[in-house]
Scaffold this motif. Structure first.
Motif, PDB file in Angstrom:
ATOM      1  N   ARG A 122     -53.180 -32.408   7.673  1.00 58.43           N
ATOM      2  CA  ARG A 122     -52.670 -32.835   8.974  1.00 58.43           C
ATOM      3  C   ARG A 122     -52.795 -31.660   9.934  1.00 58.43           C
ATOM      4  NH1 ARG A 122     -46.791 -34.296   7.080  1.00 58.43           N
ATOM      5  NH2 ARG A 122     -47.927 -34.854   5.182  1.00 58.43           N
ATOM      6  N   PRO A 123     -53.084 -31.910  11.222  1.00 61.15           N
ATOM      7  CA  PRO A 123     -53.284 -30.798  12.155  1.00 61.15           C
ATOM      8  C   PRO A 123     -52.110 -29.824  12.188  1.00 61.15           C
ATOM      9  CG  PRO A 123     -53.965 -32.857  13.163  1.00 61.15           C
ATOM     10  CD  PRO A 123     -53.319 -33.220  11.864  1.00 61.15           C
ATOM     11  N   ALA A 124     -50.879 -30.306  12.010  1.00 56.90           N
ATOM     12  CA  ALA A 124     -49.712 -29.431  12.084  1.00 56.90           C
ATOM     13  C   ALA A 124     -49.715 -28.360  11.004  1.00 56.90           C
ATOM     14  CB  ALA A 124     -48.428 -30.258  12.001  1.00 56.90           C
ATOM     15  N   ASP A 125     -50.480 -28.555   9.929  1.00 62.07           N
ATOM     16  CA  ASP A 125     -50.510 -27.541   8.875  1.00 62.07           C
ATOM     17  C   ASP A 125     -51.214 -26.263   9.317  1.00 62.07           C
ATOM     18  OD1 ASP A 125     -48.970 -28.944   7.133  1.00 62.07           O
ATOM     19  OD2 ASP A 125     -50.639 -29.751   5.953  1.00 62.07           O
ATOM     20  N   LEU A 126     -51.969 -26.327  10.412  1.00 63.86           N
ATOM     21  CA  LEU A 126     -52.534 -25.090  10.955  1.00 63.86           C
ATOM     22  C   LEU A 126     -51.435 -24.143  11.447  1.00 63.86           C
ATOM     23  CD1 LEU A 126     -55.684 -26.325  12.888  1.00 63.86           C
ATOM     24  CD2 LEU A 126     -55.642 -24.691  11.005  1.00 63.86           C
ATOM     25  N   MET A 127     -50.235 -24.664  11.682  1.00 63.01           N
ATOM     26  CA  MET A 127     -49.122 -23.809  12.080  1.00 63.01           C
ATOM     27  C   MET A 127     -48.651 -22.915  10.936  1.00 63.01           C
ATOM     28  SD  MET A 127     -46.799 -26.578  14.151  1.00 63.01           S
ATOM     29  CE  MET A 127     -47.415 -27.508  15.550  1.00 63.01           C
ATOM     30  N   LEU A 128     -48.995 -23.280   9.697  1.00 61.89           N
ATOM     31  CA  LEU A 128     -48.505 -22.551   8.529  1.00 61.89           C
ATOM     32  C   LEU A 128     -49.414 -21.407   8.112  1.00 61.89           C
ATOM     33  CD1 LEU A 128     -47.493 -25.613   6.302  1.00 61.89           C
ATOM     34  CD2 LEU A 128     -46.056 -24.342   7.920  1.00 61.89           C
ATOM     35  N   ALA A 129     -50.652 -21.417   8.567  1.00 58.13           N
ATOM     36  CA  ALA A 129     -51.640 -20.426   8.110  1.00 58.13           C
ATOM     37  C   ALA A 129     -51.605 -19.194   8.997  1.00 58.13           C
ATOM     38  CB  ALA A 129     -53.038 -21.043   8.118  1.00 58.13           C
ATOM     39  N   ASP A 130     -52.051 -18.074   8.422  1.00 51.77           N
ATOM     40  CA  ASP A 130     -52.231 -16.865   9.220  1.00 51.77           C
ATOM     41  C   ASP A 130     -53.570 -16.222   8.863  1.00 51.77           C
ATOM     42  OD1 ASP A 130     -51.863 -15.344   6.851  1.00 51.77           O
ATOM     43  OD2 ASP A 130     -49.713 -15.162   7.220  1.00 51.77           O
ATOM     44  N   ASN A 131     -53.911 -15.171   9.564  1.00 51.62           N
ATOM     45  CA  ASN A 131     -55.215 -14.545   9.357  1.00 51.62           C
ATOM     46  C   ASN A 131     -55.376 -13.969   7.959  1.00 51.62           C
ATOM     47  OD1 ASN A 131     -54.738 -14.236  12.519  1.00 51.62           O
ATOM     48  ND2 ASN A 131     -56.931 -14.258  12.105  1.00 51.62           N
ATOM     49  N   GLU A 132     -54.291 -13.466   7.395  1.00 49.90           N
ATOM     50  CA  GLU A 132     -54.371 -12.923   6.033  1.00 49.90           C
ATOM     51  C   GLU A 132     -54.735 -14.008   5.041  1.00 49.90           C
ATOM     52  OE1 GLU A 132     -50.943 -10.750   4.876  1.00 49.90           O
ATOM     53  OE2 GLU A 132     -51.317  -9.102   6.262  1.00 49.90           O
ATOM     54  N   ASP A 133     -54.193 -15.212   5.228  1.00 46.43           N
ATOM     55  CA  ASP A 133     -54.570 -16.323   4.352  1.00 46.43           C
ATOM     56  C   ASP A 133     -56.081 -16.539   4.385  1.00 46.43           C
ATOM     57  OD1 ASP A 133     -52.024 -17.174   3.379  1.00 46.43           O
ATOM     58  OD2 ASP A 133     -51.616 -18.106   5.312  1.00 46.43           O
ATOM     59  N   TRP A 134     -56.651 -16.588   5.586  1.00 45.79           N
ATOM     60  CA  TRP A 134     -58.077 -16.863   5.709  1.00 45.79           C
ATOM     61  C   TRP A 134     -58.925 -15.718   5.164  1.00 45.79           C
ATOM     62  CZ3 TRP A 134     -58.936 -19.578  11.118  1.00 45.79           C
ATOM     63  CH2 TRP A 134     -58.269 -20.812  11.106  1.00 45.79           C
ATOM     64  N   GLU A 135     -58.533 -14.501   5.449  1.00 43.33           N
ATOM     65  CA  GLU A 135     -59.282 -13.356   4.936  1.00 43.33           C
ATOM     66  C   GLU A 135     -59.171 -13.257   3.418  1.00 43.33           C
ATOM     67  OE1 GLU A 135     -57.526 -10.203   7.120  1.00 43.33           O
ATOM     68  OE2 GLU A 135     -58.560 -10.704   9.006  1.00 43.33           O
ATOM     69  N   ASN A 136     -57.976 -13.499   2.890  1.00 46.74           N
ATOM     70  CA  ASN A 136     -57.755 -13.332   1.450  1.00 46.74           C
ATOM     71  C   ASN A 136     -58.445 -14.407   0.622  1.00 46.74           C
ATOM     72  OD1 ASN A 136     -56.207 -11.078   1.934  1.00 46.74           O
ATOM     73  ND2 ASN A 136     -54.245 -12.135   1.755  1.00 46.74           N
ATOM     74  N   ILE A 137     -58.483 -15.639   1.137  1.00 45.27           N
ATOM     75  CA  ILE A 137     -59.133 -16.684   0.341  1.00 45.27           C
ATOM     76  C   ILE A 137     -60.632 -16.421   0.236  1.00 45.27           C
ATOM     77  CG2 ILE A 137     -59.511 -18.312   2.262  1.00 45.27           C
ATOM     78  CD1 ILE A 137     -58.931 -20.583   0.315  1.00 45.27           C
TER      79      ILE A 137
END
Length: 382
Positions: A122-137
């Protein structure tokens, strides 16, 4: 969803057009799924289960929605010596790479496509992510894949192109990049405001959610995450040239990015002779780089006026986004021309494309998809 991010315009209308309806799609899940599993198979299984439990479904075919939003792996018939990790863009899904992944696996690659945290449900789940999540995955799954193959490549679309490029600057295991409409240079001067705006407003854009592979609405946090990916990749490009081979594609009429700045960056910051830039549009002026190929994007015989930000990824035969696919992006930034009743009168182009007496839907497939596969083979040749 990820169209022109005109933040100033969004601010002017923020109070009147960014109040979300009372719907699960605009309420975040309780948490994000883990992504640092010991194996890719475990990661796929657990992420699939999380998507199934947390997705705000759009249609009746729940299995299809889960499938298109779940990470996947395609293994070649023989043991692979080469692997590629593919990373989608803001609001998109792992499935965006299904056509390219299938072709590369047929060519002997081990191909994996991951789900960026905050996506798939759901689009609202983008509120839960941060840059570290994206870099770390990306770091984690690049490491997992590198342990299985002799040659590691990364591929990214749009925001994913920013993320994999920045990672490649720090990871000596990476042998090259495939970048499809990389989001290095946004076509707006106001993106830097998004981190501050996210402290006060949750949403930049609210749209009807009718696309099972892409978010249509945009939380402010999502735009902020994109801005941070831009800031990081631009600093990397300014600091050092990237010496390994790269394939880069760009539409002259991309409504999200600055195509000319991207072409200039390719010529100045990606010097490898094996690299290639595929430009969809008119031949750029004063072009003297033999590594750049230009392909005409105005194809009136197929009712195509221009290429879009996203269409490069999809084969004309794609069942959802293809030339005869089941989903058409009618909403395309034009309100002055009625939608034609006869599909044969529908034209296709970039977001915002308009012409007298022609209704333009978004172009969602690549007429040069076969040529794109040849470009990939040319850049990745041993």
């Amino acid at each position: 969803m990820f169209r022109r991010l005109n933040i100033l315009l969004s601010l002017l209308f923020l109070a009147s057009c960014t109040v979300p309806p009372n719907s699960p799609r605009f309420q975040p899940s309780e948490n994000l799924p883990p992504y640092e599993q010991e194996s890719f198979d475990q990661y796929v299984r657990e992420t699939r289960a999380w998507v199934a439990d947390n997705r705000a479904f759009i249609g009746e075919n729940h299995d299809l929605e889960i499938e298109l939003n779940t990470p996947f792996e395609i293994r070649p018939a023989e043991p692979a010596q080469r692997g590629i990790l593919l990373v989608h863009g803001l609001g998109a899904s792992p499935w965006y790479f299904i056509d390219i992944a299938t072709a590369m696996a047929n060519d002997g690659w081990l191909v994996r496509s991951i789900l960026l945290p905050g996506h798939g449900t759901r689009p609202a789940d983008l509120m839960l992510a941060d840059n570290e999540d994206w870099e770390n995955i990306i770091a984690h799954h690049a490491s997992l894949l590198a342990a299985e193959v002799d040659e590691l490549w990364l591929g990214g679309f749009s925001t994913g192109g920013n993320l994999v490029t920045s990672h490649a600057y720090t990871d000596d295991n990476v042998d090259g990049l495939l970048l499809f409409s990389p989001g290095f240079y946004p076509d707006t001067n106001y993106l830097f405001l998004t981190p501050a705006i996210s402290l006060f407003w949750d949403w930049l854009n609210i749209d009807e959610e009718d696309n099972i592979a892409t978010y249509q609405s945009l939380p402010t946090q999502g735009a902020s995450l994109y801005y941070r990916s831009v800031s990081t990749v631009q600093k990397n490009l300014e600091t050092a040239r990237f010496e390994k081979p790269v394939l880069m594609t760009m539409s002259q009429h991309d409504s999200v990015l600055d195509p000319n700045a991207t072409l200039k960056a390719f010529q100045n910051r990606f010097p490898n002779r094996q690299s290639r830039f595929v430009w969809y549009g008119d031949t750029p002026q004063n072009l003297d780089d033999p590594r750049v190929t230009d392909l005409v994007s105005h194809l009136p015989e197929r009712r195509i006026s221009t290429f879009s930000h996203m269409n490069v990824l999809f084969a004309p035969e794609n069942a959802y986004y293809g030339e005869a696919g089941s989903y058409i992006m009618y909403e395309n930034g034009q309100n002055d021309i009625p939608r034609p009743v006869d599909p044969e009168n529908l034209w296709f182009g970039a977001w915002g494309q308009s012409a007298a007496e022609k209704y333009h839907a978004r172009l969602t497939w690549n007429p040069y998809f076969v040529e794109l596969l040849d470009n990939i083979r040319e850049v990745t040749v041993d």
